[in-house]
Enzyme design. Structure first.
Site, short mmCIF file in Angstrom:
data_model
loop_
_atom_site.label_atom_id
_atom_site.label_comp_id
_atom_site.label_asym_id
_atom_site.label_seq_id
_atom_site.Cartn_x
_atom_site.Cartn_y
_atom_site.Cartn_z
N TRP A 293 106.28 72.77 82.60
CA TRP A 293 105.79 73.65 83.66
C TRP A 293 106.38 75.04 83.42
CZ3 TRP A 293 108.78 76.48 87.15
CH2 TRP A 293 108.03 77.24 88.07
N GLU B 120 102.04 70.42 83.90
CA GLU B 120 101.99 70.59 85.35
C GLU B 120 101.46 71.97 85.72
OE1 GLU B 120 105.16 70.47 89.12
OE2 GLU B 120 105.87 70.27 87.05
N LYS C 233 100.30 74.99 88.74
CA LYS C 233 100.77 75.52 90.01
C LYS C 233 99.80 76.57 90.49
CE LYS C 233 104.96 77.02 92.39
NZ LYS C 233 106.41 77.24 92.27
N ASP D 253 101.68 67.90 90.97
CA ASP D 253 102.71 68.06 92.00
C ASP D 253 101.96 68.38 93.29
OD1 ASP D 253 104.46 69.58 93.81
OD2 ASP D 253 105.93 69.53 92.20
N HIS E 140 101.58 71.94 94.61
CA HIS E 140 101.08 72.97 93.71
C HIS E 140 99.59 73.23 93.82
CE1 HIS E 140 104.68 72.96 90.66
NE2 HIS E 140 105.05 73.11 91.92
N HIS F 194 104.53 64.45 90.62
CA HIS F 194 105.75 64.91 91.26
C HIS F 194 105.47 64.89 92.75
CE1 HIS F 194 108.05 67.30 87.91
NE2 HIS F 194 107.96 66.00 87.68
N ASP G 212 104.36 75.69 98.36
CA ASP G 212 105.20 74.82 97.53
C ASP G 212 106.67 75.00 97.90
OD1 ASP G 212 106.06 73.14 95.46
OD2 ASP G 212 106.26 74.81 94.07
N ASP H 277 108.93 72.54 98.61
CA ASP H 277 109.83 71.48 98.13
C ASP H 277 110.73 70.91 99.21
OD1 ASP H 277 109.32 71.18 95.18
OD2 ASP H 277 109.69 73.32 95.22
N ASP I 14 110.41 65.43 93.47
CA ASP I 14 110.73 66.82 93.15
C ASP I 14 110.85 67.62 94.44
OD1 ASP I 14 111.04 69.36 92.19
OD2 ASP I 14 109.12 69.48 91.15
#
Length: 410
Positions: free
Chosen positions: A179, A220, A222, A253, A256, A280, A288, A290, A320
């Protein structure tokens, strides 16, 4: 009759075998990210966290050495059920020479391999394309500066060799996820050239021979990040197209994508065209961000898509997220437990019955049964799973004791 036996009867009335669900869940591997323990700092650079990533909070007790991070992860392993792997970023190299990211070698991760082998867990890996002085103008593999671009190509190639080393030593395949944070804050004049350079870099990296039975390279995407709000080089369209073009594994993810997109809806499409896919799992709040994974609708829906499509052996499941505003051990354990709990929730659904009803166009029954399953006694089955795994249901008490005796003394 104990609560589990009663729950077992209730689920059986819907054609669900709780024993089969428990037996399946105990063998599902979840790859746990290392970076929750130290706020994505790592050990190889003095640079501040960068690359569109931000950790907020200053809760005491952050791990600052490999030994502290390993001790903290041991606590996570003790408080979470099921089979696990440890996912490392390259910035967690333990370097005692003049190596940098472009010249790191397996020897710089020997202590991590020793750690993993002694605990019978596998290792996954992530090249680190952020928080480093060679990230120039926010660009790495897509940089127009050949010195910068080639530096990061060398880094990724070095990571391929380390990933193969992980797999060989642990006896378990290693997922190596690529990524990059590359992009622009405002509308670019040229969207094509950066992506062409990114493609060239990936081609050069993957032209390096590696054992594809040991290393699964994933890519990955985003949608945007802090400082790259208008354009990201590694968009979803680019990464999916490149994964197909090169025959590598796509990774999604769920933080993302645009806020109205859900990864759960994308899983079935990718499974039709890929031998394996990777995830993820995180919790995005507006973007995003997290956040710690909760037992929420999207996490459950992701798990249901994996289970109902009989894809537990085709999906690499990883966590993640990073939260520095609360106890980091609790954040780790809470998120991982909720992934496991969501998988159990999925395994306890009458998926075959619901699919049959859909084919019969009986959406009334689907709605009613699906709603009933939301309040079925999963908690009692979860408690039985924890008991069989030798894990206490109450982890907060142990986390607070660890904070008092270990974290507070750092």
């Amino acid at each position: 009759m104990n609560r589990y036996e009663e729950a077992k009867k209730i689920y059986a009335s819907y054609g669900v075998d709780t024993e089969k669900a428990l037996d399946t869940l105990k063998d599902v591997v979840v790859s746990i990210h290392c970076w929750q323990g130290d706020d994505v700092v790592g050990f190889d650079s003095k640079e501040a966290l960068s690359g569109g990533i931000q950790t907020t909070g200053n809760y005491p007790g952050k791990a600052t050495t490999p030994e502290e991070l390993m001790a903290d992860f041991d606590k996570v392993l003790a408080l979470t059920p099921g089979k696990k792997k440890l996912s490392l970023h390259a910035c967690y190299a333990i370097i005692d020479d003049d190596a940098d990211r472009s010249t790191i070698e397996p020897k710089h991760f020997a202590k991590w391999v020793e750690y993993a082998k002694s605990r019978n867990i596998g290792l996954d890996f992530n090249p680190t394309f952020f928080s480093h002085p060679m990230v120039k103008d926010g660009l790495t593999l897509s940089s127009p500066d050949e010195e910068v671009r080639k530096y990061w190509v060398k880094h990724a190639i070095a990571c391929l060799k380390i990933s193969e080393y992980f797999a060989t030593e642990t006896g378990m395949p290693c997922v190596m996820n690529i990524w990059i944070p590359d992009g622009y804050k405002d509308i670019p004049a040229d969207r094509l050239a950066p992506r062409a350079r990114f493609k060239k870099s990936l081609d050069e990296i993957l032209d390096t021979p590696y054992d594809k039975s040991k290393v699964y390279v994933t890519l990955e995407s985003k949608v945007f990040g802090i400082g790259v709000e208008s354009y990201t080089v590694g968009s979803a369209e680019f990464c999916l197209s490149y994964s197909d073009y090169k025959g590598i594994t796509p990774l999604m993810d769920n933080g993302h994508y645009h806020p109205t997109e859900v990864v759960s809806d994308k899983i079935s499409s990718l499974l039709l065209f890929n031998e394996k896919i990777a995830l993820h799992i995180t919790r995005a709040v507006r973007w995003d961000s997290d956040h710690v994974i909760l037992f929420d609708d999207e996490t459950k829906e992701i798990a249901k898509e994996i289970v109902r499509n009989d894809a537990l052996d085709r999906v690499f499941i990883a966590t993640d997220y990073f939260d520095a505003s609360i106890n980091r051990i609790s954040a780790w354990v809470t998120g991982v437990r909720n992934v496991e709990k969501s998988l159990l929730f999925a395994l306890l659904q009458p998926s075959e019955m619901l699919a049959k009803l859909q084919n019969e166009n009986n959406f009334t029954d689907i709605m009613v049964i699906s709603e009933e399953m939301k309040t079925a006694p999963i908690g009692d089955v979860w408690a039985e799973y924890l008991r069989r795994e030798g894990v206490n249901a109450d982890y907060l008490t142990e986390v607070k004791d660890y904070e008092k005796t270990v974290l507070a003394n750092r």
